[in-house]
Design an enzyme around this catalytic site. Structure first.
Site, short mmCIF file in Angstrom:
data_model
loop_
_atom_site.label_atom_id
_atom_site.label_comp_id
_atom_site.label_asym_id
_atom_site.label_seq_id
_atom_site.Cartn_x
_atom_site.Cartn_y
_atom_site.Cartn_z
N ASP A 29 31.19 36.12 35.35
CA ASP A 29 31.96 36.43 34.14
C ASP A 29 31.49 35.46 33.06
O ASP A 29 31.43 34.25 33.31
CB ASP A 29 33.46 36.25 34.43
CG ASP A 29 34.35 36.77 33.33
OD1 ASP A 29 34.06 36.49 32.14
OD2 ASP A 29 35.34 37.45 33.64
N ILE A 30 31.13 35.95 31.89
CA ILE A 30 30.62 35.04 30.85
C ILE A 30 31.75 34.35 30.09
O ILE A 30 31.49 33.49 29.24
CB ILE A 30 29.64 35.74 29.88
CG1 ILE A 30 30.30 36.90 29.16
CG2 ILE A 30 28.37 36.14 30.60
CD1 ILE A 30 29.49 37.42 27.99
N GLU A 88 40.25 45.51 30.19
CA GLU A 88 39.30 44.92 29.24
C GLU A 88 37.97 45.65 29.13
O GLU A 88 37.33 45.64 28.10
CB GLU A 88 39.10 43.42 29.53
CG GLU A 88 38.54 43.08 30.90
CD GLU A 88 39.53 43.04 32.06
OE1 GLU A 88 39.20 42.36 33.04
OE2 GLU A 88 40.60 43.66 32.02
N HIS A 93 36.34 47.10 38.20
CA HIS A 93 35.79 45.80 38.57
C HIS A 93 36.86 44.92 39.19
O HIS A 93 38.05 45.09 38.97
CB HIS A 93 35.15 45.10 37.37
CG HIS A 93 36.05 44.84 36.21
ND1 HIS A 93 36.48 45.84 35.35
CD2 HIS A 93 36.60 43.71 35.74
CE1 HIS A 93 37.23 45.33 34.40
NE2 HIS A 93 37.34 44.03 34.62
N HIS A 95 37.77 40.83 39.80
CA HIS A 95 37.52 39.43 39.47
C HIS A 95 37.66 38.61 40.75
O HIS A 95 38.67 38.74 41.46
CB HIS A 95 38.56 38.90 38.47
CG HIS A 95 38.48 39.48 37.11
ND1 HIS A 95 37.81 38.87 36.08
CD2 HIS A 95 38.99 40.63 36.59
CE1 HIS A 95 37.93 39.60 34.99
NE2 HIS A 95 38.64 40.68 35.27
#
Length: 134
Positions: A29-30, A88, A93, A95
């Protein structure tokens, strides 16, 4: 229109890849909450995780489990937390977030900032651990 994650899978947008199979892709994750915060996605573009067929959903979680084990090897922590929010980015996805305490999972926490070299080092460490797992 392709999601940002589909563009990452296609190589149109760079990412810090930690693991990949024919069906799934894992990358940092950036905007991480903690060092090692990783996203796991199916390569197929599906918005809502529970719209995945049962076999794909199960396989996604098995892939995520191995990525989580690699994260824990590369960055020892009490547990690797899992979050599925899905608002988002319109692409399913998961996390994976290394945790020492529950508060590490709060998405309202300030995000960390790393240099490209630091991101690459983190990704490399997790990828190495992933390939060492059986």
């Amino acid at each position: 229109m392709a999601s940002i994650f589909s563009k990452i899978v296609a190589g149109e947008i760079p990412s810090y890849k930690v693991a990949e199979t024919e069906q799934f892709y894992a990358f940092l994750d950036i905007f991480p909450l903690v060092k090692g915060h990783t996203l796991v996605i199916p390569k197929a573009e599906v918005d809502y995780i529970y719209d995945l067929d049962d076999d794909t959903l199960g396989a996604l979680h098995i892939f995520a489990k191995k990525v989580a084990q690699a994260i824990k090897l590369a960055y020892p922590c009490k547990k690797v937390g899992t979050a599925v929010i899905g608002l988002e980015v319109p692409h399913a996805h998961i996390h994976l977030i290394p945790m020492e305490k529950e508060g590490d999972m709060l998405f309202s926490n300030p995000k960390l900032s790393f240099s490209p070299e630091e991101f690459q080092e983190i990704a490399t460490n997790i990828a190495k651990a992933f390939h060492e797992l059986k």
